[in-house]
Design an enzyme around this catalytic site. Structure first.
Site, PDB file in Angstrom:
ATOM      1  N   THR A  43      45.205  58.716  44.622  1.00 61.15           N
ATOM      2  CA  THR A  43      46.208  57.656  44.497  1.00 61.15           C
ATOM      3  C   THR A  43      46.379  56.983  45.853  1.00 61.15           C
ATOM      4  O   THR A  43      46.444  57.668  46.876  1.00 61.15           O
ATOM      5  CB  THR A  43      47.546  58.270  44.035  1.00 61.15           C
ATOM      6  OG1 THR A  43      47.307  59.027  42.843  1.00 61.15           O
ATOM      7  CG2 THR A  43      48.586  57.187  43.786  1.00 61.15           C
TER       8      THR A  43
ATOM      9  N   LYS B 285      39.428  39.092  43.352  1.00 57.21           N
ATOM     10  CA  LYS B 285      40.187  39.852  44.336  1.00 57.21           C
ATOM     11  C   LYS B 285      41.214  38.916  44.986  1.00 57.21           C
ATOM     12  O   LYS B 285      40.877  37.801  45.378  1.00 57.21           O
ATOM     13  CB  LYS B 285      39.222  40.411  45.389  1.00 57.21           C
ATOM     14  CG  LYS B 285      39.856  41.338  46.407  1.00 57.21           C
ATOM     15  CD  LYS B 285      38.766  42.028  47.240  1.00 57.21           C
ATOM     16  CE  LYS B 285      39.349  42.879  48.353  1.00 57.21           C
ATOM     17  NZ  LYS B 285      40.204  43.971  47.866  1.00 57.21           N
TER      18      LYS B 285
ATOM     19  N   HIS C  74      33.111  40.473  48.017  1.00 58.73           N
ATOM     20  CA  HIS C  74      33.699  41.003  46.788  1.00 58.73           C
ATOM     21  C   HIS C  74      33.699  39.927  45.694  1.00 58.73           C
ATOM     22  O   HIS C  74      33.486  38.754  45.961  1.00 58.73           O
ATOM     23  CB  HIS C  74      35.129  41.475  47.047  1.00 58.73           C
ATOM     24  CG  HIS C  74      35.203  42.777  47.792  1.00 58.73           C
ATOM     25  ND1 HIS C  74      35.043  42.854  49.166  1.00 58.73           N
ATOM     26  CD2 HIS C  74      35.397  44.057  47.370  1.00 58.73           C
ATOM     27  CE1 HIS C  74      35.146  44.128  49.538  1.00 58.73           C
ATOM     28  NE2 HIS C  74      35.366  44.873  48.482  1.00 58.73           N
TER      29      HIS C  74
END
Lengths: 248, 248, 248, 248
Positions: A77, A137, A133
């Protein structure tokens, strides 16, 4: 054989990890826990290690619950900063032999890229980071690129490297990109990329480059499996995969 | 065999070109003219074509001098915009059969890169330009990168391509680079590069890239030689190498 | 709006294509035909064009069946050589206005790479091809690499280019790779690649490269959609996407 | 300040090194020795370290001459295998405090590439090496590529890595390249390259690559300077730059 429970087993990382654990030598998947499930199941299933991919609001309490019962935790996480890591250290101090590892990035490729960039950076006059990317994004530069620039800057500072040469006096539209800790970082957003990054290092007459292209979540699985195999023998709190990979 | 005079023969491009002309089939170097030399030497040497690499303040008048005497010119001096090209057309119109070609970039690789980028751009959802030069360069982005972005934008406009996808909402330091005609352009400045550029095009599941790395002035010589071989048979005024290379 | 039937709709390319057709402007999916389905369904559904991705043993007869009923065909099944293309021409000659296109490679990126490689090859002294695929591939080099080498060799032959320079006298283990039509071709087989290829061209002081990385079947869909949109207005038999893309 | 003599000062590496030494902080060039010069000049000039770039037939005796007089040596001449290194150890054992370092490759980039490749190799399923050199090179693959493959193979053997996956059954022309210590090595020979090498590592969903492009002898100078600065404080015999760079 380490018995593993996955917390957040219906999420994207959790479900992919569950499959990887089932396929991995030395690991046995004994519980898939999701948001409505009782944590007691983890203990009943005899889990020795828990892989935590639940949301930031519940992950810390779940990790504590496991550690207090002697169950090692691997935390994927996000958002486990110095503060929470400190609290984990206090919990672990009270429970002999139990281990927790917080992993901001399970990609072994990304971890190696950062490490190699830091080792190489003091040997070259110039260094820049280009990350690529997909165009959905929302933030630029990527967290990995920021962290890479930071470790490069730190390595150069420790080595006493001079500032980067750059004679640019005219750049009206910002083509030279961002400066992160003094290191130029460029962000490409193009369909077809998932997550890629290149570190370019230069000296007179030579260019040295380190590049990582990730095209699926699968690429995180070797890191997940390595952390789960490693944690039972390593009590205390560890941050990042470097030690797992033997890079320290 | 075309007899060639080099104007600006002591400059870097002029002297490298003189060597290339001497080594090239079909060309014969008959005069090397520098700043203090009399232009009459060109005619006395029987030059059929002149390669002009002198400074912008004298280049136009020298080209006119040659054209008025029926000597073809290949102009490598920078700064020949629409205005000067128009004047060249007027001169050439009065002198039957003589040809002038203005070449902003003698790199065949750079010309091909721009052409291919323009052809490919409408077929992909995303496109970005990354240029890499030595850190002594004072301007960013490079002229070639600006021109590349412009031809890409023009090709997409003609094809009716939609805008580029980009969900970026957070980019505090400008990592996304410059927008030139709507196309993202990134400029790297690192020791070890001379002049490099990459055009990245992306669609779901694929990346297409065109890259040119130039490491010496030698790389301009095939373009210089091709223009000199081509000009005798092509009266009128031509801009750029595209037609020379058969790309039109 | 063109009404389209997909033949081989349960196969990997067929099913991905069916989704892409449903999402594409100007195309309407009206029939999904699989191995046991009656071809009559195609006509009953009012299909104007058929996309053929069935196995080589049935694809030709299915294409004939469609063409004889005035239904255009886009053929993606492999193995349609000169022989079958000739037979298609005979069928089409008897049915006015109907069109067939045989597409060995639906990747627009791969088609552009081959075209650009052929255009660029005569301008450079050296050229080599490197293809990279996943390690489960049984043949090397790839069909696309072979075809790329062939078009490069053909372009150089037409331009009268000399042979490639290569002073290698010692290469005991075959590191220089395969020669296809005289062009060196190298095949990498590594996990993480799906289908990539790079064409490297070199001259003194410069390297020019064209690269295509494909990471999913999705990358073929723009080519499938383009062919289906194009075929209704183009009677006769066409081979390859070049004309569809306006490259001829 | 270390006083340095260059042996083989008129050769290409020697003369480039002499310039680099003159420009480097902490080093002072006190003698340039060539084939006909008397070695006594070295001692008369008060040299503390000698950089040896003479031919293999004289280099060993010259190194011995220096070591016997307490002058440290940095040996760049090729062909110093285990045999000669052993003899150097014997000489050094008799002369307290004197140091010799044998450097097969002065390129820091090449040394880092090999090191990083060895560290990374056990973490990935696949690994291949591609080297690119100018077409006048007579041997393939390059010595650096062979050494890189060897260190990769050694690292994987020590880590217990399995063999590389490769389903190739059909490769009539040898496109898969050479196998060096079990690692595929590909050699490109194209005009425009000086010396480049890329190590490709792959896992499901990711590619990791390390690349070094060298475009001039200048790129060896940082390694030459680093070795000369390092040797006075490190008696004994050392092989390779790794220890100089702090990589051990």
């Amino acid at each position: 054989m380490t018995r593993v429970a996955v917390l957040g087993a219906k999420g994207r990382m959790g479900s992919t990890s569950a499959e990887a654990i089932e396929a991995a030598d030395g690991l046995e998947l004994v519980a898939r826990i999701d948001v409505d499930d009782d944590l007691a199941t983890i203990e009943e299933a005899g889990a020795e290690a828990a892989l935590v991919f639940t949301t930031p609001d519940v992950a810390f309490d779940q990790a504590r619950w496991c550690l207090e019962r002697g169950i090692h935790v691997v935390i994927g996480t996000s958002g486990f900063g110095d503060d929470k890591v400190g609290q984990l250290r206090e919990i672990v101090a009270d429970h002999d032999g139990v281990g927790a590892i917080v992993v901001p990035n399970f990609s072994i490729g990304a971890v190696l890229m950062m490490r190699f960039a830091a080792v190489a950076a003091p040997f070259f006059e110039s260094v820049e980071v280009i990350e690529m990317h997909h165009p959905d994004k929302v933030d630029a530069p990527s967290g990995t690129a920021v962290r890479t620039a930071e470790v490069i800057a730190e390595a150069r500072r420790e080595a006493g490297s001079p500032g980067l040469p750059d004679a640019t006096t005219t750049d009206p539209d910002g083509a030279r990109g961002a400066k992160v800790a003094g290191i130029p970082v460029h962000a490409v957003r193009a369909r077809g990329f998932i997550a890629s990054q290149e570190v370019l290092l230069g000296d007179p007459g030579e260019i040295f480059s380190i590049r990582h292209d990730s095209s699926s979540r699968e690429s995180f699985m070797p890191g997940v499996v390595a952390a789960l195999r490693w944690i039972p023998g390593h009590p205390g709190v560890t941050v990042g995969l470097d030690e797992v990979l033997g890079l320290d």
